[in-house]
Design an enzyme around this catalytic site. Structure first.
Site, mmCIF file in Angstrom:
data_model
loop_
_atom_site.group_PDB
_atom_site.id
_atom_site.type_symbol
_atom_site.label_atom_id
_atom_site.label_comp_id
_atom_site.label_asym_id
_atom_site.label_seq_id
_atom_site.Cartn_x
_atom_site.Cartn_y
_atom_site.Cartn_z
ATOM 1 N N HIS A 31 15.480 28.149 -10.789
ATOM 2 C CA HIS A 31 16.593 29.053 -11.061
ATOM 3 C C HIS A 31 17.108 29.621 -9.750
ATOM 4 O O HIS A 31 16.386 29.684 -8.745
ATOM 5 C CB HIS A 31 16.169 30.187 -11.999
ATOM 6 C CG HIS A 31 15.252 31.198 -11.369
ATOM 7 N ND1 HIS A 31 15.706 32.278 -10.646
ATOM 8 C CD2 HIS A 31 13.893 31.286 -11.347
ATOM 9 C CE1 HIS A 31 14.684 32.991 -10.215
ATOM 10 N NE2 HIS A 31 13.566 32.406 -10.620
ATOM 11 N N CYS A 32 18.388 30.011 -9.755
ATOM 12 C CA CYS A 32 18.958 30.753 -8.629
ATOM 13 C C CYS A 32 19.190 32.174 -9.117
ATOM 14 O O CYS A 32 18.516 32.633 -10.028
ATOM 15 C CB CYS A 32 20.234 30.086 -8.132
ATOM 16 S SG CYS A 32 21.546 29.973 -9.365
ATOM 17 N N ALA A 33 20.139 32.878 -8.538
ATOM 18 C CA ALA A 33 20.330 34.281 -8.904
ATOM 19 C C ALA A 33 20.855 34.453 -10.323
ATOM 20 O O ALA A 33 20.581 35.465 -10.969
ATOM 21 C CB ALA A 33 21.283 34.949 -7.923
ATOM 22 N N THR A 34 21.599 33.475 -10.820
ATOM 23 C CA THR A 34 22.250 33.638 -12.135
ATOM 24 C C THR A 34 22.036 32.459 -13.079
ATOM 25 O O THR A 34 22.310 32.582 -14.264
ATOM 26 C CB THR A 34 23.770 33.812 -11.944
ATOM 27 O OG1 THR A 34 24.297 32.667 -11.267
ATOM 28 C CG2 THR A 34 24.089 35.060 -11.125
ATOM 29 N N ARG A 35 21.567 31.309 -12.569
ATOM 30 C CA ARG A 35 21.559 30.094 -13.385
ATOM 31 C C ARG A 35 20.170 29.484 -13.500
ATOM 32 O O ARG A 35 19.440 29.389 -12.519
ATOM 33 C CB ARG A 35 22.504 29.037 -12.787
ATOM 34 C CG ARG A 35 23.897 29.548 -12.527
ATOM 35 C CD ARG A 35 24.728 28.554 -11.750
ATOM 36 N NE ARG A 35 25.959 29.162 -11.239
ATOM 37 C CZ ARG A 35 26.850 28.539 -10.501
ATOM 38 N NH1 ARG A 35 26.671 27.283 -10.174
ATOM 39 N NH2 ARG A 35 27.933 29.160 -10.075
#
Length: 653
Positions: A31-35
């Site tokens: 995951h990244c910051a939002t996805r």
């Protein structure tokens, strides 16, 4: 994480696993910051439409061979953890996930992706050259341009500009290839300069025998001092070699002399390989392909014509098509007619049909329009590089549809005995070169309309059959999404327990630079406000500051994003750059940590934007109002240049 939340996330994770094609279809999770990002064995097994309707999901799309599911800051961390535990798989770093995605591709797919990556980098220059070349072709065929000094001067300058860009295309390709394969881009520029050095005989003049070529003898081997004009495949090969050598010498040479010795060794070894191995191999490949194609058209009738026009644009990908000019000249001298020109012309317009076919299948995609429309315009003037590298090769199935359309157009050229009386222009301006005998002009139009239609139809059919969903455009927010009453993240659930803001909360500029609305950001997740309304600043300084008094709720592992909770309970996400998650934290220096309280104007992080921009990333900083307290709304200021602390918005209660 309390029991109620965990049960909710377990249900979400189970639905995602089922709709993604099952546990055996999931190769990696990160995951990244939002996805939430998944690498799947087969993307076609994923039901992206149904995933959109899963609880708390804000959007779904496939990009970079990853299935990306938008949840929002904070929530995505917990969902990823629960999902990874449920399928007994460790959550990966984004770098490892990218490696896993590359391993999923077969060697041909990896080669095509690498080739596409190289040319996407230099696409703006290719597109500029294409349009300038088309304009030059049109102006050069108009008598009133020739007779008017000003128009003739403009036409000449346009011709010089377009010719210069394509003349130095091998240098651009070498630069982009070295950068793509991890070397220092300047080393690619150095090798490109060597390839096109004025000390070497011009490749086109050497092919026509109009210039004397000097031959050296090194270790008993003859080395011809001929330039590499049009040598795209040579530029690709030397770019890969230079990148690997640069990485090798940077690692092996002692640090005390690395700055001097490493680039020297890279340039020296690459130059020897260029002239002694890579150059001759590339030229030999060009000669072999050319001879085979000409033999095919002369000995295999309609089939030979169809094969030539079907694969001719694949030759353009390598840059070997430049050698056809010499062959066309010889055909005109020997026979007075040039049958290759209309074959290449229908191959070109068929790729234009493929572009329109892809556009028809993605008519709601704003990015598709941005790519396809100018690419098709350049095709009309005989330039396909923007169409090939920007659309058709990038999305795979359009290149196949275009080649089929070209083959059908080639058969029409054979049966109508179509030929040209010159060479150098194709498609719309190329009709001026058509042999008028036997209704030549009419047959020229028929062949091109047939190839265009065939390219369009086969691209649409192939897209429907293969169901390639490779657009980077995320799904638009669902209408029912805005009607959901449940919060979009656990933090929101907690914040809803607070009292609504009693007074307005001013949001200050978080960096110095040009302030705009979030809808102008070059990323659909932000510009379509899938995560919420917001603002953006193109920074002019390397520091990023707190826009309000707040508590730091989340700091991304890759340092490119920070989530804040203001005193009034509003959730704010600061996202630094576009796709900078790929940098893995490089060039970011954080000054805050999770749970820390900050005051408006406190420095949150320092970022080397110059180096980030140098690696090709957009440096725009986005502020997203991800979770507003109950009863609050955002009132943004007009766009302007801002200093740190200037008011850019108010969250009004």
């Amino acid at each position: 994480m309390d029991t109620e939340k965990r049960q909710r996330y377990e249900k979400i994770a189970a639905e995602i696993v089922r709709l993604a094609g099952g546990r055996d279809n999931i190769l990696g999770v990160a995951h990244c910051a939002t996805r939430l990002r998944l690498v799947l064995e087969d993307n076609d097994r994923a039901d992206t439409g149904s995933i959109e309707n899963v609880d708390l999901v804000k959007g779904v799309f496939v990009a970079g061979d990853q299935l990306q599911i938008i949840f929002g800051a904070g929530l995505v961390n917990d969902v990823c953890q629960v999902l990874a535990e449920s399928i007994h798989m460790d959550s990966m770093s984004l770098g490892d996930l990218k490696t896993k995605a590359n391993k999923r591709m077969n060697p041909l797919q990896r080669a095509v992706k690498a080739l596409s990556d190289v040319f996407i980098e230099i696409m703006p220059g290719i597109l500029a050259a294409a349009l300038l070349t088309g304009l030059s072709s049109v102006m050069g065929n108009l008598e009133f341009v020739e007779s008017n000094d000003t128009l003739y001067g403009i036409s000449t300058l346009v011709n010089i500009a377009s010719g210069a860009i394509f003349g130095f295309l091998p240098l651009c390709v070498a630069y982009s290839t070295v950068k793509r394969f991890g070397g220092r881009p300047i080393m690619g520029i150095v090798m490109g300069c060597i390839m096109l050095s004025g000390s070497l005989a011009d490749a086109y003049a050497a092919a026509q025998g109009t210039v004397e070529v000097t031959t050296l003898h090194i270790f008993g081997l003859p080395v011809e001092l001929v330039g590499f004009q049009g040598g795209i495949i040579v530029a690709l090969l030397i770019g890969v070699v230079t990148a690997k050598l640069d990485l090798f010498f940077e690692k092996k040479v002692p640090e005390v002399v690395r700055l001097l010795v490493s680039p020297l060794l890279t340039t020296l070894v690459s130059s020897f390989l260029l002239f002694m191995i890579i150059g001759p191999v590339g030229r030999g490949l060009a000669s072999g392909i050319t001879a085979a194609l000409v033999w095919m058209t002369q000995n295999l009738g309609a089939f030979g014509y169809a094969v030539f026009s079907g694969v001719q644009q694949l030759i353009v990908i390598t840059g070997l098509h430049h050698v056809f000019g010499a062959i066309e000249s010889q055909l005109l001298v020997d026979t007075g007619r040039n049958f290759l020109n209309p074959l290449m012309s229908v191959a070109i317009i068929a790729q234009g049909g493929a572009v329109l076919g892809y556009l028809a299948r993605n008519a709601q995609d704003a990015r598709a329009k941005e790519l396809c429309i100018p690419s098709f315009v350049s095709v009309l003037f005989g330039i396909t590089e923007p169409a090939l590298f920007g659309v058709n090769l990038r999305y795979r199935y359009p290149i196949i549809g275009g080649c089929i359309g070209g083959a059908i157009g080639g058969a029409v050229v054979y049966f109508t005995n179509l030929a040209a009386l010159g060479f150098g222009t194709t498609v719309v301006p190329g009709i001026a070169l058509a042999d008028p005998a036997n209704n030549g002009y009419l047959n020229y139009v028929i062949a091109h309309v047939t190839a265009l239609a065939a390219g369009f139809i086969f691209t649409v059919l192939l897209g429907a059959v293969l169901e390639k969903k490779e657009t980077s455009q995320p799904a638009a927010p669902r209408a029912e999404e805005s009607q959901k009453t449940q919060p979009a993240a656990p933090r929101a659930e907690e914040s809803q327990k607070t009292e609504p803001a009693a007074v307005s909360e001013e949001i200050g500029a978080f960096a110095e630079g040009s302030y705009t609305g979030i809808e102008k950001v070059n990323d659909p997740t932000f510009s379509q406000k899938i995560l919420g309304d917001g603002a953006a600043i193109v920074p002019e300084d390397n520091r990023i500051y707190a826009p309000a008094d707040a508590v730091v709720e989340m700091v991304a592992d890759t340092k490119h994003a920070v989530a804040l909770r203001t005193k009034a309970g509003n959730g704010i996400l600061l996202h630094v750059g576009i796709d900078t998650v790929q940098l893995g934290g490089k060039y970011f220096t954080l000054h805050v940590s999770q749970g820390q309280s900050v005051k408006k104007g406190d420095c949150l992080m320092e970022v080397d934007f110059e180096k980030i921009a140098g690696e090709g990333y957009d440096t725009t900083i986005c502020l997203i109002f991800a979770e507003l307290a109950e009863g609050c709304h955002v009132e943004r200021e007009a766009e302007k240049h801002v200093a740190v602390g200037d008011k850019i918005a108010v969250i009004a209660g």
